[in-house]
Design an enzyme around this catalytic site. Structure first.
Site, mmCIF file in Angstrom:
data_model
loop_
_atom_site.group_PDB
_atom_site.id
_atom_site.type_symbol
_atom_site.label_atom_id
_atom_site.label_comp_id
_atom_site.label_asym_id
_atom_site.label_seq_id
_atom_site.Cartn_x
_atom_site.Cartn_y
_atom_site.Cartn_z
ATOM 1 N N ASP A 143 -6.690 -1.092 5.323
ATOM 2 C CA ASP A 143 -6.301 -2.162 4.414
ATOM 3 C C ASP A 143 -6.740 -3.534 4.892
ATOM 4 O O ASP A 143 -6.365 -4.550 4.304
ATOM 5 C CB ASP A 143 -4.775 -2.175 4.239
ATOM 6 C CG ASP A 143 -4.281 -0.899 3.597
ATOM 7 O OD1 ASP A 143 -5.032 -0.330 2.789
ATOM 8 O OD2 ASP A 143 -3.160 -0.479 3.896
ATOM 9 N N ASP A 198 0.877 -1.153 0.000
ATOM 10 C CA ASP A 198 0.000 0.000 0.000
ATOM 11 C C ASP A 198 0.927 1.219 0.000
ATOM 12 O O ASP A 198 2.053 1.129 0.476
ATOM 13 C CB ASP A 198 -0.845 -0.052 1.282
ATOM 14 C CG ASP A 198 -1.535 1.249 1.555
ATOM 15 O OD1 ASP A 198 -2.213 1.724 0.637
ATOM 16 O OD2 ASP A 198 -1.382 1.780 2.668
ATOM 17 N N ASP A 249 -1.072 -0.644 6.250
ATOM 18 C CA ASP A 249 -1.010 -0.132 7.616
ATOM 19 C C ASP A 249 -2.152 -0.616 8.503
ATOM 20 O O ASP A 249 -2.314 -0.180 9.625
ATOM 21 C CB ASP A 249 -0.885 1.394 7.646
ATOM 22 C CG ASP A 249 -1.996 2.064 6.891
ATOM 23 O OD1 ASP A 249 -2.976 1.385 6.571
ATOM 24 O OD2 ASP A 249 -1.880 3.266 6.594
#
Lengths: 70, 660
Positions: free
Chosen positions: B559, B359, B555
């Protein structure tokens, strides 16, 4: 569903861990049991299971519950 | 918390103060072992002198009595827990290895009495030796097991015992359990920060290595969060407690590591199945061996000795310990480096992973966006006032960056009406009676707002990897804002190392292609999936999984679905807050080097597990047949058994030498 952590005394071999697992699984209301031989812990996921029953079940197969944490 | 008695508190703190179960066990085996050997040595002396040297010290029957007397306490007093547990197992069908030892020693001891009648040879001395070696093996094993858990135990003992809190102007020292949320704690240089909190006064560098694995001290000033159990280095800090007891970062880490020990590594399943039928199987084999030998040799003594060898050589322990010991040592090394393995399964899955997806925000970058550029057709302060007023209603990190910029310039914000979030595109609302729209190109195009005047500026900012926000009022573009989120200092190195090891690396982000590519380039990532709405990350992971197993690094807050969907979810536990539920592996420090380390650690740990299982299977499949064939006498058999389980634990300990 509640999760409790038991500290168990007397487990010294791999069969001991599976014995505790088998015994606790048979208690009514217990959904899932994970025993760690290395840390002497038994993690129980349960729904309306009686903690005293679990303690008794462990005692019956020859081990001792020395601590219960939520 | 408030209504607890001191005893309950002590209990809640767990084994911090008392002797741990591991130590208790170790001490008890040690005591049993030492006393047993005091009785064993004369037995060995008597047996050796007669059978090997041929010197008769005592008359035959007297010697039998002496040995029976000496052997009795070894088996039935010091070995009583084993005998009791073993016999209980035989009757309740909850067998364990005690059952084998109990049966073996009791039968052997009984031969001592039977030998008076001249029926069989006297094995009673042997029975005591079996028990003594069993106890010795257990003692050595308990030491090794203690060592395997030492890193984890260190973690458990890390918490501070006392805190110095401010009571008015006075500083008073209290037990850590008496600290309440909101208490002001004074921490001097060199002292442990007692609990999680926020700095309200003072500046200092704090050593967080023991909790996050971060080797460099971290600077703390007013407003920064601090983690309990870390060490204040050079200044006095005044800290307001924000989390106590079970809610602290350290408590979460401990809980996580402890729970992981109860999870299963799939490869262990076969071993578990074997262990569960192992003892009864060995009992049957032993009986068959006895009758088989007796049938063919008609030698009762020999048959009995061999059957006892079979009973005591078989070792479910080596099989059962193979995985948990390696997992324990691996977890310990991980915890020391801020890598928390939550699920044993991840260790095994990791070796199949081919693709690592990152990410962007908060993972590759610091996740603290800042306004760097502004272009506007009107006065900058007025422009910022309109933009920041609308953004102040939103929780998005970019919104916060814009609001912070306005605060910095001491701009007073105004009220907003009809605020609405346009998911993945921007926000809208009424400011000073006018309709304001703030967002990306997509939002503007959808609303037929022409921003061609700023195209060059936008393009330039995107090329620099900055997220560009377009601000429009009443369908006319007022200006643009460039927001940059710095890349973490070691992201590039971490990704380079992954690529060198043959991993495909991918960055996933909601940013547009140009901005995303610019960031990816700086992080060393070639493959980018841009313009992804938060809820679509999971779908992208599913697509990539068609080409092989995927690890997702995020994190952990937004997510979660992608982390769960991926084969191995690696969550960044950002410093003071840990997203426990989402990842299979949680990194306590923010660095991506942790990802490289987590992969290495998983691979090494899994290798160890395989090695251990191989040796355990190998041992049993060689040793049991050898015993059946009569090549091993009972004492040698017991020694071999004890050695096998100790060697498995010892092999797991070798993992500590590996650099990750």
């Amino acid at each position: 569903m509640t999760k409790i952590k038991l500290t168990i005394e007397g487990m010294h071999c791999a069969s001991c861990a599976s014995n505790v697992e088998r015994a606790v699984k048979k208690v009514k209301g217990v959904k899932d049991v994970n025993v760690s031989l290395m840390t002497n812990k038994c993690f129980v996921e349960m729904e309306n299971a009686d903690k005293e029953e679990i303690k008794k079940a462990v005692g019956k197969v020859g081990y001792k519950v020395v601590g219960i944490e939520e | 918390m408030k209504n607890m008695t001191p005893e309950e508190h002590a209990q809640m703190q767990g084994h911090h103060h008392e002797v741990s179960i591991e130590e208790k066990e170790m001490n008890s085996w040690k005591k049993k072992m030492l006393i047993s050997w005091i009785f064993i040595i004369p037995i060995v002396f008597l047996m050796l002198s007669e059978r090997v040297l041929g010197i008769v010290i005592l008359e035959e029957n007297l010697m039998k009595i002496v040995i029976l007397v000496l052997a009795f306490p070894v088996i039935f007093i010091f070995g009583w827990p084993t005998i009791k547990q073993g016999i209980r197992g035989l009757f309740t069908f909850y067998f364990n290895m005690d059952s084998l030892i109990a049966l073996g020693t009791i039968i052997a001891y009984a031969t001592g009495f039977l030998s008076f009648a001249g029926i069989v040879q006297d094995y009673s001395g042997v029975s005591a030796m079996i028990m003594a070696f069993f106890t010795t093996g257990k003692y050595v094993e308990s030491i090794a097991r203690g060592k395997a858990g030492q890193e984890i135990r260190k973690l458990m003992k890390l918490g501070a015992k006392k805190a110095r809190i401010l009571d008015g102007d006075k500083e008073i020292e209290v037990e850590i359990s008496a600290v309440k949320i909101g208490d002001i704690i004074v921490v001097r240089p060199g002292e442990k920060i007692p609990t999680d909190g926020i700095v309200i006064k003072g500046e200092s560098a704090v050593d967080e290595s023991m909790v996050t694995g971060e080797s460099l001290p971290v600077d703390k000033k007013k407003g920064d969060n601090v983690i309990g159990a870390t060490i204040n280095q050079d200044g006095v800090l005044y800290i307001k407690a924000t989390k106590i007891g079970k809610d602290t970062f350290l408590s979460h880490i401990i809980q996580l590591v402890e729970e992981a020990q109860g999870t299963k590594v799939p490869i262990q399943k076969l071993a578990d199945k074997i262990t569960s039928v192992f003892v009864p199987a060995v009992l049957i084999i032993s009986v068959l061996t006895f009758f088989g030998w007796f049938y063919f040799s008609k030698d009762l003594n020999r048959s009995l000795g061999i059957a006892i060898s079979v009973l005591v050589i078989a070792c479910p322990c080596a099989l059962g310990l193979a995985t948990p010991t390696a997992l324990m040592v691996g977890s310990g090394i991980g915890a020391k480096n801020g890598i928390l393995i939550r699920k044993g399964e991840a260790i095994q899955t990791m070796k199949e992973v081919k693709t690592v997806v990152f990410d962007k925000t908060g993972t590759i970058t610091k996740g603290l966006p800042e306004v760097t550029d502004m272009f506007s057709s009107i006065d900058e302060k007025e422009f910022l006032k309109i933009a920041a007023s609308l953004e102040s209603v939103s929780e998005h990190p970019i919104s916060k960056a814009i609001v912070n910029k306005a605060k910095e310039k001491k701009i007073k914000l105004v009220d907003v009406k009809k605020f609405k979030v346009e998911r993945g595109r921007g926000i809208r609302g009424d400011v000073q009676g006018k309709n304001v729209l703030i967002g990306n190109r997509k939002l503007m195009s959808e609303n037929k707002i022409n921003f061609s005047k700023y195209e060059n500026n936008i393009s330039k900012l995107e090329g620099e990897g900055k997220t560009t926000i377009i601000v429009s009022v009443s369908k006319k573009v007022l200006g643009i804002i460039g927001v940059a989120d710095e890349i973490k200092s070691d992201s590039l190195e971490a990704i380079k190392r992954l690529q060198k090891n043959g991993y495909r690396t991918v960055m996933i982000t909601g940013d547009n292609e140009k901005t995303a590519k610019a960031i990816a380039l700086r992080a060393g990532i070639k493959e980018v999936i841009s313009n992804v709405l938060p809820e679509d990350k999971e779908k992208k992971v599913i697509e990539m999984q068609k080409r092989g197993m995927v690890a997702f690094v995020g994190d952990g807050i937004n997510d979660a679905p992608a982390l769960k969907q991926s084969n191995v979810g690696i969550a960044m536990g950002t410093g003071t807050d840990i997203a426990i539920e989402s990842g299979d592996i949680v990194l306590a420090k923010g660095s991506l080097i942790g990802v490289v380390q987590a992969i290495n650690l998983s691979k090494e740990t899994f290798k160890k597990i395989k090695q251990n299982l191989f040796w355990a299977f190998f041992y049993n499949s060689i040793a049991v047949p050898l015993a059946i064939l009569g090549f091993l006498n009972p004492v040698i058999a017991e020694m071999a058994m004890a050695t096998s389980s100790v060697s498995v634990v010892g092999n797991a300990l070798l993992l500590m030498r590996k650099k990750i």
